[in-house]
Design an enzyme around this catalytic site. Structure first.
Site, PDB file in Angstrom:
ATOM      1  N   ALA A 109       0.826  -1.210   0.000  1.00  0.00           N
ATOM      2  CA  ALA A 109       0.000   0.000   0.000  1.00  0.00           C
ATOM      3  C   ALA A 109       0.857   1.256   0.000  1.00  0.00           C
ATOM      4  CB  ALA A 109      -0.910   0.008   1.222  1.00  0.00           C
TER       5      ALA A 109
ATOM      6  N   GLU B 164       0.824 -10.027   1.710  1.00  0.00           N
ATOM      7  CA  GLU B 164      -0.415 -10.518   2.318  1.00  0.00           C
ATOM      8  C   GLU B 164      -1.376 -11.054   1.251  1.00  0.00           C
ATOM      9  OE1 GLU B 164      -0.968  -8.277   6.472  1.00  0.00           O
ATOM     10  OE2 GLU B 164      -0.840  -6.904   4.762  1.00  0.00           O
TER      11      GLU B 164
ATOM     12  N   GLY C  37       1.344  -5.334   2.017  1.00  0.00           N
ATOM     13  CA  GLY C  37       0.061  -5.823   1.533  1.00  0.00           C
ATOM     14  C   GLY C  37       0.202  -6.729   0.326  1.00  0.00           C
TER      15      GLY C  37
ATOM     16  N   GLU D  52       6.500  -2.799   6.782  1.00  0.00           N
ATOM     17  CA  GLU D  52       5.773  -1.706   7.418  1.00  0.00           C
ATOM     18  C   GLU D  52       6.142  -1.498   8.878  1.00  0.00           C
ATOM     19  OE1 GLU D  52       2.496  -4.696   6.217  1.00  0.00           O
ATOM     20  OE2 GLU D  52       4.619  -4.492   5.859  1.00  0.00           O
TER      21      GLU D  52
END
Length: 164
Positions: free
Chosen positions: A37, A80, A77, A100
């Site tokens: 992200a 993920e 992300g 992150e």
């Protein structure tokens, strides 16, 4: 971006509803799976629509096999999303991680649950708490990816999808 999340959701729902589709392959563009992200969007007042966590759960719950074709990086992300897939193929030069934490953020799309289930708690804790990026060869040893290739990752993922 919200557009990517919406496209993932729409594409997966369409594939799941189409009986002629036997498997799904998720890949990035321009030699990168996903760098995750854009953190500038986290504080945006216009943040509406789909969220990454439910998209990853949708991928994971698909009745059809979903294969991630990881090239370049699968970070945050992006990793993920790959963790939600049933199978993961990575290019030998790919790198994966949850960076992150270096910004003071924890992975927010259930990566902290899926990663330990896949590679075990000690290795997952190391990745989650340090934010380090691991190369594809290490990811294979840990069980994070099912296969690494030196060739076209997308073609290899399609072959695996056809096989399963």
């Amino acid at each position: 971006s919200l557009a990517v999340l919406q496209a993932l959701e729409d594409g997966l729902k369409k594939a799941d509803a189409d009986p002629s589709v036997k498997a799904v392959m998720i890949c990035g563009e321009n030699g990168k799976f996903s760098a995750g992200a854009d953190i500038r969007g986290f504080s945006s007042p216009n943040r509406h629509g789909v969220a990454l966590g439910p998209i990853v759960s949708l991928i994971e719950s698909s009745e059809k096999p979903v294969v991630a074709a990881i090239e370049g990086v699968a970070l945050g992300g992006g990793l993920e999303v790959a963790l939600g897939c049933h199978y993961r193929i990575a290019h030998v030069k790919a790198r994966m991680g949850l960076p992150e934490v270096t910004l003071g953020l924890l992975p927010g799309a259930e990566g902290t649950q899926r990663l330990p289930r896949l590679i075990g708690v000690p290795a997952a804790l190391d990745m989650i708490t340090t934010g380090k990026h691991i190369p594809a060869t290490e990811a294979l040893k840990l069980g994070l990816v099912d296969e690494i290739v030196e060739e076209n990752t997308i073609e290899a993922a399609i072959r695996l999808a056809n096989k399963v």
